[in-house]
Scaffold this active site. Structure first.
Site, short mmCIF file in Angstrom:
data_model
loop_
_atom_site.label_atom_id
_atom_site.label_comp_id
_atom_site.label_asym_id
_atom_site.label_seq_id
_atom_site.Cartn_x
_atom_site.Cartn_y
_atom_site.Cartn_z
N HIS A 34 -60.09 -53.25 48.06
CA HIS A 34 -60.20 -54.68 47.80
C HIS A 34 -58.94 -55.35 48.33
O HIS A 34 -58.07 -54.67 48.92
CB HIS A 34 -60.40 -54.95 46.30
N HIS A 37 -55.52 -53.68 47.84
CA HIS A 37 -55.19 -52.59 48.77
C HIS A 37 -54.80 -53.16 50.14
O HIS A 37 -53.85 -52.70 50.77
CB HIS A 37 -56.39 -51.67 48.99
N GLN A 61 -57.05 -36.66 38.00
CA GLN A 61 -56.41 -37.74 37.23
C GLN A 61 -57.39 -38.48 36.32
O GLN A 61 -57.01 -39.44 35.66
CB GLN A 61 -55.69 -38.72 38.16
N LYS A 151 -50.07 -53.23 39.66
CA LYS A 151 -51.07 -53.25 38.57
C LYS A 151 -50.91 -51.96 37.76
O LYS A 151 -50.99 -51.98 36.54
CB LYS A 151 -52.49 -53.38 39.10
N SER A 187 -59.08 -54.79 41.00
CA SER A 187 -59.23 -53.36 40.75
C SER A 187 -60.58 -52.91 41.28
O SER A 187 -61.55 -53.69 41.25
CB SER A 187 -59.16 -53.11 39.24
N SER A 188 -60.64 -51.68 41.74
CA SER A 188 -61.92 -51.16 42.23
C SER A 188 -62.94 -51.15 41.11
O SER A 188 -64.14 -51.26 41.32
CB SER A 188 -61.74 -49.74 42.77
N ARG A 189 -62.45 -51.01 39.88
CA ARG A 189 -63.36 -50.94 38.72
C ARG A 189 -64.03 -52.29 38.42
O ARG A 189 -65.04 -52.32 37.74
CB ARG A 189 -62.60 -50.49 37.47
#
Ligand code: PAF
Length: 282
Positions: A34, A37, A61, A151, A187-189
């Protein structure tokens, strides 16, 4: 664009680059790229002759199988996004087997307690997994500089500690948080949130900003109680933790000390998705 999935081939390509006196920057990612990045990649391109972007969803992780399975994977879109930034980017997208072979396990690290609070408290083994993969990437790529978003501020401090203790000759660079128009940290989430929750999630950043406004006059305890109350009154979000901590040691602030920098850290569940954010307070 150069795309590698094998360590050995990437390493010999980079060795030639280094022989031509080219500097190398590394942006480690888990894909689902996103704007956050992309801002790291752009900074890396400005500061280095060559930039490697790694795309690897690192299984060690994740403390929850479900979170790993649901982590968004958008490889073709990621490649297109990177290509639009620069044709010169080097992508490293290894398989799990290439990285871990049969042994999908993390190393154990000593992070001087930085890993015992906040994310470390709620995600067992998470930072050993991060340490393992980031050390491997730093050793494979041998970059002059590596870039990480603020973040994951705790992660950034832990990676700094790891790189220093392993004497890895790489500058670890932190980059400011990119936010969606309403304030939600990118965030990718976020892709897993419903449209409404994604909009309403500005509540997290607004709470951090109010905490910052209170920081000048109120105690950490009062601010923490206030944040808890705010979340109790908002059924869309479940607060996991809110903490005011020293930026360097990450220890919770008990009493404000002169010349120390403090940050507010938060983790929240929304639509079953875990979101984190943080904000410098002084
Ligand atoms: O921040 C992330 O996306 C990951 O933790 C990282 C640094 C790429 C390691 O897998």
């Amino acid at each position: 664009m150069h795309i590698f999935d094998r360590k050995k081939e990437l390493m010999s390509f980079l060795e030639e680059e280094r022989n031509k006196n080219r500097t190398i920057g590394l942006v480690p990612t888990m894909g689902a790229l996103h704007k956050g990045h992309i801002s790291l990649v752009k900074k890396a391109l400005l500061e280095n002759d060559r930039v490697v972007v790694s795309i690897f969803v690192n299984p060690t992780q994740f403390d929850k199988k479900d979170d790993l399975e649901k982590y968004p994977r958008t490889f073709e879109r990621d490649l297109k996004l990177l290509k639009d930034v620069s044709e010169n980017i080097i992508v490293f997208a290894p398989s799990i087997d290439e990285i871990y072979g049969e042994n999908i396990k993390s190393q154990n690290y000593e992070f001087d307690g930085l890993d015992k609070v906040m994310e470390g408290e709620f995600r067992e083994g998470h930072f050993d997994g991060v340490g393992t993969i980031v050390e491997l990437f730093l050793r494979t790529v041998s970059p002059d500089k590596a870039y990480f978003g603020e973040k994951d501020f705790q992660q950034l401090q832990i990676i700094r500690k790891m790189a220093a203790s392993k004497k890895l000759p790489c500058e670890i660079t932190g980059c400011p948080i990119e936010r969606e128009p309403h304030g939600l940290a990118m965030s990718s989430r976020n892709e897993r949130l419903s449209k409404t929750t994604r909009q309403e999630a500005s509540f997290i950043y607004e709470t951090l900003q109010s905490a910052k406004a209170k920081f000048g006059t109120e105690s950490a305890r009062n601010i923490m109680d206030w944040v808890k109350e705010e979340f109790k009154n908002n059924p869309l979000f479940e607060l996991e933790y809110f903490q005011i901590a020293d930026e360097d040691t990450l220890t919770p602030m008990l009493k404000k000390q002169e010349n120390r920098k403090y940050r507010a850290f938060i983790a929240v569940y929304a639509d079953g998705v875990r979101l984190i954010d943080n904000l410098r307070l002084n």
